[in-house]
Design an enzyme around this catalytic site. Structure first.
Site, PDB file in Angstrom:
ATOM      1  N   HIS A 194     -49.905  -8.806  22.634  1.00  0.00           N
ATOM      2  CA  HIS A 194     -48.524  -8.519  22.788  1.00  0.00           C
ATOM      3  C   HIS A 194     -48.396  -6.590  22.066  1.00  0.00           C
ATOM      4  CE1 HIS A 194     -43.814  -8.523  22.681  1.00  0.00           C
ATOM      5  NE2 HIS A 194     -43.317  -7.582  22.321  1.00  0.00           N
ATOM      6  N   GLU A 195     -48.859  -6.674  21.023  1.00  0.00           N
ATOM      7  CA  GLU A 195     -48.440  -5.267  20.544  1.00  0.00           C
ATOM      8  C   GLU A 195     -49.740  -3.945  20.490  1.00  0.00           C
ATOM      9  OE1 GLU A 195     -46.462  -4.803  18.078  1.00  0.00           O
ATOM     10  OE2 GLU A 195     -45.879  -6.849  18.301  1.00  0.00           O
ATOM     11  N   HIS A 220     -48.271  -2.690  23.563  1.00  0.00           N
ATOM     12  CA  HIS A 220     -47.386  -1.504  23.392  1.00  0.00           C
ATOM     13  C   HIS A 220     -48.222  -0.173  23.312  1.00  0.00           C
ATOM     14  CE1 HIS A 220     -43.261  -3.118  22.836  1.00  0.00           C
ATOM     15  NE2 HIS A 220     -43.594  -4.083  22.193  1.00  0.00           N
ATOM     16  N   HIS A 261     -41.378  -3.900  26.645  1.00  0.00           N
ATOM     17  CA  HIS A 261     -40.470  -5.113  26.380  1.00  0.00           C
ATOM     18  C   HIS A 261     -39.943  -5.036  27.766  1.00  0.00           C
ATOM     19  CE1 HIS A 261     -39.692  -5.066  22.829  1.00  0.00           C
ATOM     20  NE2 HIS A 261     -40.999  -5.768  22.255  1.00  0.00           N
TER      21      HIS A 261
END
Length: 555
Positions: free
Chosen positions: A219-220, A223, A229
């Site tokens: 997830h990070e 980014h 998101h």
């Protein structure tokens, strides 16, 4: 300059996150500013966002079903309701984080607010107009106009992604980070490399809990590669509902949208099961009372998964980084797949589909646990039990395609028993059924006992079904059949029907090359009817002492 990938801390840019001059200077240090001054600016801007979100949802009333309450209560009792925001709850700079895990500059936040307000005048970093007057709630609300296009800087890592580890980062954390990097590198055309002397790079530092799961790391890094998101998309209200009464006091700004001027979706569909999507209980007042609800109730348990990036998470980065340009000779792909930039002779396929051109079943990770299930007019029962194996850390999957004899008929699936790990996202142990019109988003997931007795009816004549486990025992029992024309007409309007696309006879012929190896010409109705007549009386069972037991039989 460094991009510090510390748990839930990342810089953000116009359309995609990337390092910026506002956040760091070239020496790796922040521009001179006290923490108190910075926090004060963020507080003012987040107050403005709060006003915008409150105004948009001021008349919103969400009717929550009894079934939703029962599932949420079951999740609460399993202690499996932790979300990404929870990992960052004690972070010393949590007051500066945008949407719980993004380190954003004041200038970038101003651009987002400016796009939401659609004002002709600019807002400076203090949340004050150029004439020195504070904005009031009414000023912000009434100055909204139709969204205008603001051209942002198209940012990406054009020469690969250098990265570096903090010396105190544990070996376990490094290995998990390397696994996540390897995934993004092999699934896209993006190149990663250890940092030498580059001034812009990813920097993974030591922090408690940050690197505890592969999903959080993915997830990070998502980014840092350019993903916002999913629930911040400007079209999210078509797919999910926000209940502002369930949001923690003072945190409503975390549910702000990103205006179209600051976000590119590349016309890809919304994906509730994206690794970049909030869990239903993110920033909720109570962990068992979700603030976010899927408009399609069957998708509620697909939201908030931390198993890893979805097909669409990978697809959008392949588009953003122009990976298709790596293949000069194009090939056709079925079922919404696309050409693999790492192997131009093959297609990348949505989950459940496989083969060179995405017309076959995805290969299961458990040998013999999968195949084609030919639905009959009489119900059949499929039982799949993946045995517990704590030594297996990777996901084990059994993959089936339920197929009806004609393209026009509907398939009915009843979930009789599901025994998995009950949690939002159902990403550890459970079952996924894909009956939606678009095969690319994550499908309906089941992992909670209270989801038993669910009935799904699809217009699609072929339904991918996946049963999976990450270590614990997983047991699934379903009944399936196809509906006669008379039953189709008698279906009550209260049933949930998922209209999905039809497949050509040629495509279905290709799919039947796998599984129980049925081979037939679907343009010959007599052969088809005879095959399915015989199928009603057949029964098969596979068993592996260490891995699984699966059985398909008539009722």
């Amino acid at each position: 300059m460094r991009v510090i990938v510390w748990l839930l801390i990342l810089p953000l840019s116009n359309s995609f996150p990337i390092v910026t001059e506002e956040l760091f200077d070239h020496s790796g240090e922040r521009p001179p500013q006290t923490h108190t001054q910075s926090l004060s600016q963020f507080t003012r801007l987040y107050d403005t966002l709060s006003v915008l979100v409150k105004d948009e949802y001021k008349n919103t009333i969400i009717a929550h079903s009894d079934e939703e309450f029962r599932i949420d209560y079951e999740i609460k009792n399993t202690n499996e309701s932790l979300n990404i925001a929870d990992f960052n709850a004690n972070n010393s700079i949590k007051g500066e984080l945008f949407q719980g895990d993004i380190r954003i500059s004041v200038t970038q936040l101003e651009k987002i607010i400016d796009g939401l307000i659609n004002d002709d005048e600019e807002i400076n970093g203090s949340g004050i107009e150029e004439d020195g007057n504070d904005y009031t709630d009414n000023d912000i609300i009434h100055r909204r106009k139709r969204r205008q296009t603001i051209k942002g800087i198209d940012v990406k890592w054009s020469e690969g992604v250098p990265y570096s580890f903090h010396p105190l980062l544990s070996l376990k954390a490094r290995n998990l980070i390397q696994d996540a990097i390897h995934f993004w590198e092999t699934e896209t055309c993006i190149q990663f490399r250890p940092r030498f002397f580059e001034s812009q790079y990813l920097y993974f530092i030591a922090a408690d809990g940050c690197w505890s799961t592969y999903g959080v790391i993915s997830h990070e890094i998502g980014h840092a590669l350019g993903l916002f998101h999913e629930q911040s998309r400007y079209d999210r209200d078509n797919h999910i509902s926000l209940d502002p009464l369930r949001v923690q006091l003072g945190y409503i700004f975390q549910f702000s949208k990103i205006p179209a001027s600051q976000l590119s979706t590349y016309n890809l569909p919304y994906d509730v099961g994206s690794i970049m999507h909030y869990a239903p209980n993110e920033f909720s007042s109570f962990s068992f009372m979700p603030a976010l609800s899927a408009r399609d109730p069957f998708l509620q348990q697909s939201m908030g998964q931390l198993g890893g990036p979805s097909f669409l998470d990978v697809a959008i980065l392949n588009i953003h980084y122009d990976c298709r340009m790596k293949c000069p000779v194009k090939i056709p792909c079925s079922n919404s797949g696309y050409q693999d930039a790492r192997d131009c002779t093959r297609c990348k396929c949505p989950s459940g589909f496989g083969g060179v051109d995405c017309r076959d079943i995805e290969s299961p990770t458990i040998i013999k646990c999968g195949g084609v299930l030919n639905a009959t007019v009489s119900p059949r029962q499929l039982t799949v039990n993946i045995k517990a194996n704590i030594m297996r850390t990777t996901e084990r999957r059994c993959i089936y395609h339920i197929v009806a004899p004609q393209n026009s008929v509907k398939i009915e699936i009843k979930v009789i028993e599901i025994d998995g790990t009950c949690q939002y996202g159902c990403w550890k142990e459970g079952m996924e059924i894909k009956t939606q019109s678009d095969p690319r988003p994550v499908g309906y997931r089941f992992c909670c006992i209270r989801q038993n007795k669910t009935t799904i009816i699809s217009y699609r004549h072929r339904i991918p079904l996946m049963v999976y486990s990450r270590g614990k025992n997983t047991r699934t029992v379903i009944h399936y059949r196809y509906l006669r024309d008379s039953e189709n007409e008698e279906m009550s309007s209260g049933e949930t029907i998922n209209r999905t696309m039809n497949y050509s006879n040629e495509e279905l012929n290709g799919d039947l090359r796998r599984g129980d190896r049925v081979s037939m010409l679907l343009n010959n109705k007599t052969e088809v009817d005879e095959h399915f007549r015989k199928r009603r009386d057949t029964k098969w069972k596979y068993e592996d002492e260490e891995e699984f037991v699966t059985e398909d039989r008539p009722l």
